[in-house]
Design a protein around this motif. Structure first.
Motif, short mmCIF file in Angstrom:
data_model
loop_
_atom_site.label_atom_id
_atom_site.label_comp_id
_atom_site.label_asym_id
_atom_site.label_seq_id
_atom_site.Cartn_x
_atom_site.Cartn_y
_atom_site.Cartn_z
N TYR A 1 77.69 100.39 -30.12
CA TYR A 1 77.04 101.54 -30.76
C TYR A 1 78.05 102.35 -31.57
CZ TYR A 1 74.06 105.76 -31.03
OH TYR A 1 73.31 106.84 -31.46
N LYS A 2 79.24 102.55 -31.01
CA LYS A 2 80.22 103.38 -31.72
C LYS A 2 80.77 102.70 -32.97
CE LYS A 2 84.43 102.35 -29.15
NZ LYS A 2 85.48 102.90 -28.30
N ASP A 3 80.61 101.39 -33.09
CA ASP A 3 80.97 100.70 -34.34
C ASP A 3 80.01 101.07 -35.47
OD1 ASP A 3 83.13 99.40 -33.19
OD2 ASP A 3 82.00 97.56 -32.79
N TYR A 4 78.78 101.40 -35.13
CA TYR A 4 77.75 101.73 -36.12
C TYR A 4 77.71 103.23 -36.43
CZ TYR A 4 75.96 97.00 -35.97
OH TYR A 4 75.82 95.63 -36.10
N PHE A 5 78.08 104.04 -35.46
CA PHE A 5 78.08 105.49 -35.63
C PHE A 5 79.48 106.00 -35.31
CE2 PHE A 5 73.67 104.45 -34.46
CZ PHE A 5 73.00 104.98 -35.55
N GLN A 6 80.33 106.08 -36.35
CA GLN A 6 81.73 106.39 -36.14
C GLN A 6 82.08 107.86 -36.35
OE1 GLN A 6 84.02 103.63 -38.47
NE2 GLN A 6 83.29 101.88 -37.31
N LYS A 7 81.33 108.56 -37.19
CA LYS A 7 81.62 109.98 -37.43
C LYS A 7 80.31 110.71 -37.61
CE LYS A 7 82.25 109.38 -42.38
NZ LYS A 7 81.61 110.41 -43.16
N ASP A 8 80.34 112.01 -37.39
CA ASP A 8 79.12 112.82 -37.47
C ASP A 8 77.97 112.12 -36.75
OD1 ASP A 8 80.52 114.65 -39.05
OD2 ASP A 8 79.97 113.62 -40.89
N CYS A 9 78.23 111.74 -35.51
CA CYS A 9 77.27 110.95 -34.73
C CYS A 9 75.97 111.72 -34.51
CB CYS A 9 77.88 110.59 -33.39
SG CYS A 9 79.34 109.56 -33.53
N PRO A 10 74.86 110.98 -34.50
CA PRO A 10 73.57 111.64 -34.25
C PRO A 10 73.45 112.05 -32.78
CG PRO A 10 73.29 109.26 -34.37
CD PRO A 10 74.72 109.54 -34.72
N VAL B 1 65.18 98.86 -41.24
CA VAL B 1 63.99 99.72 -41.31
C VAL B 1 64.34 101.03 -42.00
CG1 VAL B 1 62.29 101.01 -39.95
CG2 VAL B 1 62.89 98.65 -39.31
N LEU B 2 65.46 101.61 -41.64
CA LEU B 2 65.89 102.87 -42.27
C LEU B 2 66.08 102.68 -43.77
CD1 LEU B 2 68.44 104.02 -39.58
CD2 LEU B 2 66.24 105.12 -40.10
N GLU B 3 66.73 101.59 -44.17
CA GLU B 3 66.97 101.35 -45.59
C GLU B 3 65.67 101.10 -46.34
OE1 GLU B 3 69.98 98.28 -45.63
OE2 GLU B 3 71.56 99.75 -45.14
N ALA B 4 64.69 100.45 -45.70
CA ALA B 4 63.39 100.23 -46.33
C ALA B 4 62.68 101.55 -46.61
CB ALA B 4 62.51 99.33 -45.45
N ALA B 5 63.02 102.57 -45.81
CA ALA B 5 62.39 103.89 -45.97
C ALA B 5 63.19 104.82 -46.89
CB ALA B 5 62.25 104.55 -44.60
N GLY B 6 64.35 104.36 -47.34
CA GLY B 6 65.19 105.22 -48.18
C GLY B 6 66.23 105.99 -47.41
N GLY B 7 66.47 105.61 -46.18
CA GLY B 7 67.50 106.24 -45.36
C GLY B 7 68.63 105.27 -45.10
N SER B 8 69.44 105.60 -44.12
CA SER B 8 70.55 104.74 -43.71
C SER B 8 71.01 105.17 -42.33
CB SER B 8 71.72 104.87 -44.70
OG SER B 8 72.33 106.14 -44.57
N LEU B 9 71.95 104.45 -41.77
CA LEU B 9 72.50 104.88 -40.49
C LEU B 9 73.16 106.25 -40.61
CD1 LEU B 9 73.95 101.52 -39.12
CD2 LEU B 9 71.91 102.71 -38.34
N ASP B 10 73.69 106.56 -41.78
CA ASP B 10 74.32 107.87 -42.00
C ASP B 10 73.33 109.02 -42.01
OD1 ASP B 10 76.86 106.76 -42.18
OD2 ASP B 10 76.79 106.60 -44.36
N THR B 11 72.04 108.74 -42.18
CA THR B 11 71.04 109.81 -42.21
C THR B 11 70.31 109.97 -40.87
OG1 THR B 11 69.18 108.47 -43.04
CG2 THR B 11 70.68 109.44 -44.70
N VAL B 12 70.75 109.24 -39.85
CA VAL B 12 70.11 109.33 -38.54
C VAL B 12 70.43 110.67 -37.89
CG1 VAL B 12 70.03 108.36 -36.21
CG2 VAL B 12 70.06 106.84 -38.18
#
Length: 127
Positions: A92-101, A61-72
């Motif tokens: 969850y920590k596998d998907y958000f490894q640094k600069d976590c939201p 969904v994020l990618e369809a909007a022009g975002g990514s997990l990194d922009t959360v």
């Protein structure tokens, strides 16, 4: 203006809502359930498998909007049982490894379709 977001990879909505909306540079997703569009149902395998599928749906969904997990910027995570928190957090920590939201995570009485997890996010469009 508000833009409706639809992801071809995410399962169809089970009610009167969209996968997400965008306004300006912000993306607001609906809660993503652990439903696999290809398999046509809730994934099997417990909280770890369900968390992974919910996060993959969120990513699409994020990618369809022009975002990514990194922009959360923030996630809100709903668990059917708080005793699943450690296993949920491990995936969850596998998907958000640094600069976590920022994140809120709590147990609720019931989730749609009897699933164990639902995840929604606020993100921004990658520029």
């Amino acid at each position: 203006m508000k833009t409706i977001i639809t992801s071809a990879a995410a399962p169809d909505a089970i009610g009167p809502y969209s996968h997400g909306t965008a306004y300006g540079d912000l993306i607001f997703t609906s809660g993503q359930l652990p439903v696999c569009k290809q398999l046509g149902g809730v994934v099997e395998g417990g909280i770890a498998a369900q968390t992974r599928q919910s996060l993959e749906n969120l990513r699409s969904v994020l990618e369809a909007a022009g975002g990514s997990l990194d922009t959360v910027l923030k996630t809100t995570c709903y668990l059917a049982e708080i005793s699943d928190f450690a296993q949920f957090n491990a995936v969850y920590k596998d998907y958000f490894q640094k600069d976590c939201p920022a994140r809120s995570c709590f147990a609720v009485k019931d989730l749609p379709m009897g699933v164990k997890v639902e995840i929604e996010a606020i993100a921004h469009i990658a520029r």
